[in-house]
Scaffold this motif. Sequence first.
Motif: not given
Length: 237
Positions: A199-224
């Motif tokens: 369970g700890l390993l699965i939680a760690l992987k999900n946490g890493i995936d969420n962090r990477l997803s947030e970084r990709r969203k933050a670095s993506a250009p915002v088009v209004t």
Amino acid sequence: MTTKTSREIINDGLWNNNPALVQVLGLCPLLAVTSTVVNAIGLGLATLIVLMGSNLAVSLIRNFVSESVRLPAFVMIIASFVTCTELLMQAFTYELYQILGIFIPLIVTNCAILGRADAFASKTTPGPALLDGLMMGLGFLFVLVVLGGLRELIGQGTLFVDMNLLLGPAAADWVMRPFESYPDVLFMVLPPGAFIGLGLLIALKNGIDNRLSERRKASAPVVTPGSKRVRVTGDVS
């Protein structure tokens, strides 16, 4: 099926579609034998050999087997490779084979192996099928070793105990004892410790995936909506 590139197959096997952390397959042997690193490596290597061999064989016969006998044929192929692996372990690592016991024959029923044969190897050429078996096997082996190391370290305060059972007398001195007078934590060696560790390993992987997803969203250009790109040429005074 959509053809996957080699990079996608590698990423899926090791991380994105890891059989233990994402597909959550093969949990019975994974949780049962990961009390030490050597047990985890032994089962992981056996599973890796069977995955690679069965994927390759299934891919080679995919155009010659009718739909009505497809799954029985896959099971027979997997059982054949498991038998070969058993004989190899009996010949070269007999004591480890005895420790792993029934979990080596049970590889035949491992959903991760049959799932890859049916979902991927039966629909693609031998090269990608073999690579998929290698990467899925390595991903499963990695989780086994990490979980085995975690349980052995917390449960017994050691690492790499009895590695000589797998690698011979030269590995007898590999045992590490990071802590002096370590009180054994029996809980981590027992089945509940395996569930908590996974369970700890699965939680760690999900946490890493969420962090990477947030970084990709933050670095993506915002088009209004309604925004226009303005190209300026010449000098601006």
